[in-house]
Motif scaffolding. Structure first.
Motif, short mmCIF file in Angstrom:
data_model
loop_
_atom_site.label_atom_id
_atom_site.label_comp_id
_atom_site.label_asym_id
_atom_site.label_seq_id
_atom_site.Cartn_x
_atom_site.Cartn_y
_atom_site.Cartn_z
N GLY A 15 0.80 -1.21 0.00
CA GLY A 15 0.00 0.00 0.00
C GLY A 15 0.84 1.27 0.00
O GLY A 15 2.02 1.26 -0.34
N ARG A 16 0.20 2.36 0.40
CA ARG A 16 0.82 3.68 0.41
C ARG A 16 0.46 4.43 1.69
O ARG A 16 -0.62 4.24 2.23
CB ARG A 16 0.30 4.55 -0.74
CG ARG A 16 0.62 4.10 -2.12
CD ARG A 16 2.05 4.46 -2.50
NE ARG A 16 2.34 4.24 -3.90
CZ ARG A 16 2.39 3.09 -4.52
NH1 ARG A 16 2.12 1.99 -3.85
NH2 ARG A 16 2.71 3.00 -5.79
N LEU A 17 1.36 5.29 2.12
CA LEU A 17 1.07 6.23 3.19
C LEU A 17 0.73 7.56 2.54
O LEU A 17 1.52 8.09 1.75
CB LEU A 17 2.28 6.42 4.10
CG LEU A 17 2.67 5.27 5.02
CD1 LEU A 17 3.93 5.63 5.81
CD2 LEU A 17 1.53 4.92 5.97
N VAL A 18 -0.44 8.09 2.85
CA VAL A 18 -0.88 9.38 2.32
C VAL A 18 -1.00 10.33 3.51
O VAL A 18 -1.65 10.00 4.50
CB VAL A 18 -2.23 9.26 1.57
CG1 VAL A 18 -2.72 10.62 1.12
CG2 VAL A 18 -2.08 8.31 0.38
N PRO A 19 -0.37 11.51 3.43
CA PRO A 19 -0.45 12.44 4.56
C PRO A 19 -1.87 12.94 4.82
O PRO A 19 -2.63 13.18 3.87
CB PRO A 19 0.45 13.60 4.15
CG PRO A 19 0.77 13.42 2.72
CD PRO A 19 0.39 12.04 2.32
N VAL A 20 -2.23 13.05 6.09
CA VAL A 20 -3.50 13.64 6.51
C VAL A 20 -3.20 14.59 7.66
O VAL A 20 -2.21 14.43 8.37
CB VAL A 20 -4.55 12.58 6.93
CG1 VAL A 20 -4.94 11.69 5.77
CG2 VAL A 20 -4.06 11.74 8.09
N THR A 21 -4.06 15.57 7.82
CA THR A 21 -3.88 16.55 8.90
C THR A 21 -5.08 16.52 9.82
O THR A 21 -6.22 16.56 9.37
CB THR A 21 -3.71 17.97 8.31
OG1 THR A 21 -2.58 17.97 7.43
CG2 THR A 21 -3.50 19.00 9.41
N VAL A 22 -4.80 16.46 11.11
CA VAL A 22 -5.82 16.59 12.13
C VAL A 22 -5.75 18.03 12.62
O VAL A 22 -4.69 18.50 13.04
CB VAL A 22 -5.60 15.60 13.29
CG1 VAL A 22 -6.55 15.89 14.45
CG2 VAL A 22 -5.75 14.16 12.81
N HIS A 23 -6.87 18.72 12.52
CA HIS A 23 -6.96 20.12 12.96
C HIS A 23 -7.54 20.19 14.36
O HIS A 23 -8.24 19.26 14.82
CB HIS A 23 -7.84 20.92 11.99
CG HIS A 23 -7.30 20.92 10.60
ND1 HIS A 23 -6.34 21.80 10.18
CD2 HIS A 23 -7.57 20.13 9.53
CE1 HIS A 23 -6.04 21.57 8.92
NE2 HIS A 23 -6.78 20.56 8.50
N PHE A 24 -7.28 21.30 15.03
CA PHE A 24 -7.78 21.48 16.39
C PHE A 24 -9.29 21.26 16.48
O PHE A 24 -9.78 20.63 17.41
CB PHE A 24 -7.42 22.90 16.90
CG PHE A 24 -7.98 23.20 18.24
CD1 PHE A 24 -7.41 22.67 19.39
CD2 PHE A 24 -9.12 24.00 18.38
CE1 PHE A 24 -7.94 22.94 20.64
CE2 PHE A 24 -9.67 24.27 19.62
CZ PHE A 24 -9.07 23.74 20.76
N ASP A 25 -10.03 21.75 15.48
CA ASP A 25 -11.50 21.61 15.54
C ASP A 25 -11.99 20.20 15.21
O ASP A 25 -13.18 19.93 15.26
CB ASP A 25 -12.20 22.66 14.68
CG ASP A 25 -11.85 22.58 13.21
OD1 ASP A 25 -10.96 21.78 12.84
OD2 ASP A 25 -12.45 23.32 12.43
N ASP A 26 -11.07 19.27 14.90
CA ASP A 26 -11.43 17.86 14.73
C ASP A 26 -11.50 17.14 16.07
O ASP A 26 -12.01 16.02 16.16
CB ASP A 26 -10.40 17.14 13.85
CG ASP A 26 -10.41 17.59 12.42
OD1 ASP A 26 -11.49 17.88 11.89
OD2 ASP A 26 -9.32 17.64 11.81
N LEU A 27 -10.94 17.78 17.11
CA LEU A 27 -10.90 17.16 18.43
C LEU A 27 -12.20 17.40 19.17
O LEU A 27 -12.84 18.45 19.01
CB LEU A 27 -9.72 17.72 19.24
CG LEU A 27 -8.34 17.61 18.57
CD1 LEU A 27 -7.28 18.25 19.46
CD2 LEU A 27 -7.99 16.17 18.24
N ASP A 28 -12.61 16.44 19.99
CA ASP A 28 -13.85 16.57 20.75
C ASP A 28 -13.59 17.27 22.08
O ASP A 28 -12.47 17.73 22.35
CB ASP A 28 -14.53 15.21 20.92
CG ASP A 28 -13.73 14.22 21.76
OD1 ASP A 28 -12.77 14.62 22.47
OD2 ASP A 28 -14.07 13.02 21.72
#
Length: 165
Positions: A15-28
């Motif tokens: 497979g592949r690693l694709v970069p993703v970003t977690v933003h502050f507003d993604d947090l509960d």
């Protein structure tokens, strides 16, 4: 053109690693990535991967070709919480490639592919835009997907690496 895979500390065996970003507003409210955001990160990573090969959707389902597909099933298992915003990765692969169906595997992990936060799969069915009935994948899409197939050799190598650790 394709999505540049991330450089993993230990290369992923498939497979592949694709970069993703977690933003502050993604947090509960507890400061953890909300459970609904994991599938969203995976969806965005797959869209970026396919977009890198020229596949996309511009509002015309009849012209969308292989992008005209529906999700038949999705499963996510959560291993440990993401507790901060930042750069992560979606490890993407294909588990099964059928005539009209496709099973993707995925893992949300550290940007270098090391630690895992969640894993799962989703089953897609390619449909005809006019009838919404299953229709075969194009040869081009099949070739691209086949490049991500998780083989028994890859599973054996991953098991050997895990045994050595």
């Amino acid at each position: 053109m394709s999505v540049e895979p991330l450089q993993a500390a230990t290369p992923v065996p498939y497979g592949r690693l694709v970069p993703v970003t977690v933003h502050f507003d993604d947090l509960d409210a507890l400061g953890m990535l909300h459970n609904s955001r994991y599938p969203l990160l995976v969806e965005r990573a797959w869209a970026e991967y396919w977009h890198g090969f020229g596949f996309g959707f511009d509002g015309d389902w009849a012209a969308a070709g292989d992008m005209c597909n529906v999700i038949k099933e999705m499963r996510v298992s959560y291993e440990r919480p993401v507790t901060s915003a930042g750069r992560y990765a979606a490890h993407l692969w294909v588990e099964r490639l059928g005539r009209t169906g496709l099973t993707y595997g995925f893992r949300i992990c550290d940007a270098d592919g090391a630690g895992s936060y969640a894993h799962g799969h989703r089953v897609l069915v390619r449909v005809d835009a006019g009838t919404l009935r299953p229709t075969p994948w194009s040869e081009r899409a099949r070739a691209i997907a086949a490049d991500l197939l998780r083989s028994e050799r890859a599973d054996a190598a991953a098991g050997t690496e895990a045994d050595a650790a």
